[in-house]
Design an enzyme around this catalytic site. Structure first.
Site, PDB file in Angstrom:
ATOM      1  N   PRO A  28       0.823  -0.992  -0.012  1.00 46.36           N
ATOM      2  CA  PRO A  28       0.005  -0.043   0.115  1.00 46.36           C
ATOM      3  C   PRO A  28       0.964   1.297   0.063  1.00 46.36           C
ATOM      4  O   PRO A  28       1.923   1.290   0.875  1.00 46.36           O
ATOM      5  CB  PRO A  28      -0.698  -0.040   1.392  1.00 46.36           C
ATOM      6  CG  PRO A  28      -0.147  -0.934   2.262  1.00 46.36           C
ATOM      7  CD  PRO A  28       0.533  -1.971   1.207  1.00 46.36           C
ATOM      8  N   THR A  30       0.548   5.360  -0.271  1.00 44.97           N
ATOM      9  CA  THR A  30      -0.339   6.778  -0.264  1.00 44.97           C
ATOM     10  C   THR A  30       0.418   7.602  -1.262  1.00 44.97           C
ATOM     11  O   THR A  30       1.726   7.698  -1.333  1.00 44.97           O
ATOM     12  CB  THR A  30      -0.028   7.210   1.173  1.00 44.97           C
ATOM     13  OG1 THR A  30      -0.869   6.565   2.173  1.00 44.97           O
ATOM     14  CG2 THR A  30      -0.617   8.539   1.160  1.00 44.97           C
ATOM     15  N   HIS A 168      -5.582  -1.320   8.405  1.00 46.39           N
ATOM     16  CA  HIS A 168      -4.129  -0.588   8.751  1.00 46.39           C
ATOM     17  C   HIS A 168      -3.841  -0.705  10.235  1.00 46.39           C
ATOM     18  O   HIS A 168      -4.221   0.350  10.882  1.00 46.39           O
ATOM     19  CB  HIS A 168      -3.985   0.759   8.086  1.00 46.39           C
ATOM     20  CG  HIS A 168      -2.601   1.146   7.837  1.00 46.39           C
ATOM     21  ND1 HIS A 168      -1.607   0.617   8.593  1.00 46.39           N
ATOM     22  CD2 HIS A 168      -2.178   2.125   7.065  1.00 46.39           C
ATOM     23  CE1 HIS A 168      -0.513   1.319   8.457  1.00 46.39           C
ATOM     24  NE2 HIS A 168      -0.601   2.211   7.383  1.00 46.39           N
ATOM     25  N   ALA A 170      -0.896  -0.994  11.485  1.00 44.40           N
ATOM     26  CA  ALA A 170       0.531  -0.797  11.524  1.00 44.40           C
ATOM     27  C   ALA A 170       0.948   0.586  11.704  1.00 44.40           C
ATOM     28  O   ALA A 170       0.150   1.401  11.423  1.00 44.40           O
ATOM     29  CB  ALA A 170       1.206  -1.596  10.277  1.00 44.40           C
ATOM     30  N   TYR A 173      -0.422   4.095  13.506  1.00 46.43           N
ATOM     31  CA  TYR A 173      -1.690   4.740  13.376  1.00 46.43           C
ATOM     32  C   TYR A 173      -2.751   4.149  14.395  1.00 46.43           C
ATOM     33  O   TYR A 173      -2.237   3.497  15.133  1.00 46.43           O
ATOM     34  CB  TYR A 173      -2.126   4.710  11.761  1.00 46.43           C
ATOM     35  CG  TYR A 173      -1.338   5.422  10.801  1.00 46.43           C
ATOM     36  CD1 TYR A 173      -1.085   6.700  11.089  1.00 46.43           C
ATOM     37  CD2 TYR A 173      -0.494   4.713  10.088  1.00 46.43           C
ATOM     38  CE1 TYR A 173      -0.347   7.361  10.192  1.00 46.43           C
ATOM     39  CE2 TYR A 173       0.334   5.209   9.088  1.00 46.43           C
ATOM     40  CZ  TYR A 173       0.572   6.656   8.970  1.00 46.43           C
ATOM     41  OH  TYR A 173       1.354   7.299   8.339  1.00 46.43           O
ATOM     42  N   ARG A 225      -2.513  -5.670   8.801  1.00 48.62           N
ATOM     43  CA  ARG A 225      -1.218  -5.111   8.661  1.00 48.62           C
ATOM     44  C   ARG A 225      -0.851  -4.683  10.179  1.00 48.62           C
ATOM     45  O   ARG A 225      -1.373  -3.979  10.592  1.00 48.62           O
ATOM     46  CB  ARG A 225      -0.760  -4.065   7.563  1.00 48.62           C
ATOM     47  CG  ARG A 225       0.477  -3.695   7.569  1.00 48.62           C
ATOM     48  CD  ARG A 225       0.736  -2.678   6.359  1.00 48.62           C
ATOM     49  NE  ARG A 225       1.589  -3.121   5.233  1.00 48.62           N
ATOM     50  CZ  ARG A 225       2.685  -2.323   4.706  1.00 48.62           C
ATOM     51  NH1 ARG A 225       2.677  -1.051   5.211  1.00 48.62           N
ATOM     52  NH2 ARG A 225       3.424  -2.724   4.148  1.00 48.62           N
TER      53      ARG A 225
HETATM   54  C1  LIG Z   1       5.116   6.774  -1.054  1.00 47.63           C
HETATM   55  C2  LIG Z   1       4.882   5.632   0.191  1.00 47.63           C
HETATM   56  C3  LIG Z   1       3.547   5.685   0.616  1.00 47.63           C
HETATM   57  C4  LIG Z   1       3.208   4.684   1.736  1.00 47.63           C
HETATM   58  N1  LIG Z   1       2.055   4.522   2.004  1.00 47.63           N
HETATM   59  C5  LIG Z   1       1.646   3.527   2.994  1.00 47.63           C
HETATM   60  C6  LIG Z   1       0.071   3.291   3.216  1.00 47.63           C
HETATM   61  O1  LIG Z   1      -0.579   3.970   2.809  1.00 47.63           O
HETATM   62  N2  LIG Z   1       0.026   2.161   4.164  1.00 47.63           N
HETATM   63  C7  LIG Z   1       0.930   1.624   4.491  1.00 47.63           C
HETATM   64  O2  LIG Z   1       0.774   0.680   5.550  1.00 47.63           O
HETATM   65  N3  LIG Z   1       2.377   1.764   4.330  1.00 47.63           N
HETATM   66  C8  LIG Z   1       2.620   2.827   3.406  1.00 47.63           C
HETATM   67  N4  LIG Z   1       3.828   2.751   3.020  1.00 47.63           N
HETATM   68  C9  LIG Z   1       4.891   1.987   3.501  1.00 47.63           C
HETATM   69  C10 LIG Z   1       5.019   0.643   2.421  1.00 47.63           C
HETATM   70  O3  LIG Z   1       3.959  -0.029   2.230  1.00 47.63           O
HETATM   71  C11 LIG Z   1       6.010  -0.196   2.567  1.00 47.63           C
HETATM   72  O4  LIG Z   1       5.798  -0.966   3.938  1.00 47.63           O
HETATM   73  C12 LIG Z   1       7.816   0.415   3.114  1.00 47.63           C
HETATM   74  O5  LIG Z   1       7.752   1.412   2.048  1.00 47.63           O
HETATM   75  C13 LIG Z   1       8.678  -0.485   3.000  1.00 47.63           C
HETATM   76  O6  LIG Z   1       8.833  -1.519   1.749  1.00 47.63           O
HETATM   77  P1  LIG Z   1       9.528  -1.050   0.476  1.00 47.63           P
HETATM   78  O7  LIG Z   1      11.039  -0.866   0.984  1.00 47.63           O
HETATM   79  O8  LIG Z   1       9.225  -2.071  -0.442  1.00 47.63           O
HETATM   80  O9  LIG Z   1       9.219   0.281   0.164  1.00 47.63           O
HETATM   81  C14 LIG Z   1       4.325   3.716   2.179  1.00 47.63           C
HETATM   82  C15 LIG Z   1       5.561   3.958   1.668  1.00 47.63           C
HETATM   83  C16 LIG Z   1       5.847   4.669   0.581  1.00 47.63           C
HETATM   84  C17 LIG Z   1       7.140   4.603  -0.048  1.00 47.63           C
END
Ligand SMILES: Cc1cc2nc3c(=O)[nH]c(=O)nc-3n(C[C@H](O)[C@H](O)[C@H](O)COP(=O)(O)O)c2cc1C
Length: 371
Positions: A28, A30, A168, A170, A173, A225
């Site tokens: 996910p 944002t 969510h 995790a 939040y 999560r």
């Molecule tokens: C731009 C961005 C937005 C994110 N938004 C969310 C979100 O809406 N919900 C969530 O649980 N994690 C969010 N995360 C965390 C990611 O889901 C992920 O857990 C984190 O980036 C680590 O994984 P990666 O190394 O593959 O990026 C976001 C991360 C990034 C980079």
């Protein structure tokens, strides 16, 4: 495809019988680009479409279940039926690419900037006023309303045609704020002991499950999560994480999603610090529910290393911002096409919305890029 990568592309059947074509999920993310009122924008559909094609599951950005749960500008909303038509387009965009569409449902709690919530009234488990964080404790009635709102959000996701929801719980939040002794110092039934602090996450899960039982006409994917541990003391330790995971594993979830910055990281405290968190959590789950892991899975070998630790599902975030067709390049054995940093000169090829692009530029290092 090189034979060694085949375990990433085997199909997978969730406990509810829904099958996804492979083990890879879009984490996910944002994107700061929904319309001002929280409805789905064309820009975010383009962003999702560019990434959905090669994946089994797409988890869309967290959507706020109440107006006072909005934590980001341009966050998608799911707190009213008026959002269903836009959400429908989002689900269809994913499904047209052959992936299952799961929407993450969310309340930001104390992490909501006051300018994003009605009357600047930021709420959390407790009255908190420290550092840059300020919130008012929710009343018992308000707690019940938010639990209900998660159930209603689940109903809307079903009506919009999604294949599933992910709670969510995790990243600090509201759901986690209730479980954490750092943010929950209530003295009523919603605070104090581990069991009391766990009541809110479990009540949210129950409300969502009830909505699924009542409204879903076909098997609906149900995920949760969680973040394993907090750096602060008081704060969640691995011991408390295991207690939550144990309770969640007894519920009819189709997967639990461990939110990690590095999927192969080891605990700080409260457990064997020599072993990875995913292995330790999997031991607690003991086969009751599949685990999805995330965090710095950048190369195909990174994904294999996670998969080999008996993790059936792998979510990928930033690497899919950089290389939207990452999975296709593995399948086509064109690994040299995978990129590991955004090239700012080629902005258009990534289909990254403006709002997210600006956030990436402002937080240098968060998502790697070259100028
Ligand atoms: C731009 C961005 C937005 C994110 N938004 C969310 C979100 O809406 N919900 C969530 O649980 N994690 C969010 N995360 C965390 C990611 O889901 C992920 O857990 C984190 O980036 C680590 O994984 P990666 O190394 O593959 O990026 C976001 C991360 C990034 C980079």
């Amino acid at each position: 495809m090189k034979a060694k990568f085949e375990p990433l592309f085997e199909s997978y059947t969730f406990p509810n019988g829904v099958t996804v074509k492979n083990r890879l999920a879009l984490a996910p993310m944002t994107h700061y680009s929904s319309n001002e009122d929280g409805s789905i924008s064309e820009e975010e559909l383009v962003f999702i479409k560019a990434r959905a094609k090669d994946l089994g599951t797409v988890i869309t950005a967290c959507a706020n279940v109440t107006p006072n749960g909005k934590a980001f500008p341009g966050q998608p909303a799911i707190y009213d039926d008026q959002f269903i038509p836009g959400l429908k387009k989002l689900a269809e965009t994913v499904q047209q690419e052959g992936a299952k569409a799961v929407i993450q449902i969310h309340h930001g709690g104390i992490s909501c900037p006051s300018e994003l919530v009605p009357d600047g009234d930021v709420v959390s488990a407790s009255n908190i006023d420290r550092d840059n964080q300020k919130a008012r404790a929710l009343s018992t009635g308000e707690i019940e309303e938010i639990i209900e709102a998660f159930g209603e959000a689940t109903r809307r996701a079903i009506e919009a045609g999604f294949d599933g929801v992910e709670i969510h719980g995790a990243n600090g939040y509201l759901v986690q704020q209730f479980y954490s002794p750092y943010t929950n110092n209530r003295t009523d039934e919603w605070g104090g002991s581990v069991e009391n602090r766990m009541k809110f996450p479990l009540a949210v899960a129950e409300a969502c499950q009830k909505a699924i039982d009542k409204h879903a006409k076909r098997p609906f994917i149900f995920g949760y999560r969680f973040s394993p541990e907090e750096p602060s003391t008081p704060g969640l330790t691995m011991t408390e994480t295991f207690q939550l995971v144990d309770a969640l594993s007894n519920l009819p979830f189709d997967y639990l999603h461990i939110s990690l910055m590095h999927a192969l990281s080891t605990p700080h405290r409260g457990a064997d610090t020599e072993r990875t968190r995913i292995e330790l959590v999997n031991e607690v789950i003991n086969g009751r529910v599949p685990l999805m892991a995330v965090g710095k899975v950048n190369s195909p070998d990174d994904a294999l290393a996670v998969r080999e630790r008996n993790i059936p599902l792998i979510a990928i975030g930033r690497e899919l911002l950089i290389s939207p067709r990452w999975a296709a390049y593995i399948q086509e054995d064109r690994l040299e096409k995978i990129e590991y940093a955004l090239n700012l000169k080629e902005r258009d090829k990534y289909d990254i919305p403006n709002g997210l692009w600006e956030v990436i530029l402002a937080a240098e290092g968060w998502v790697p890029f070259t100028r």
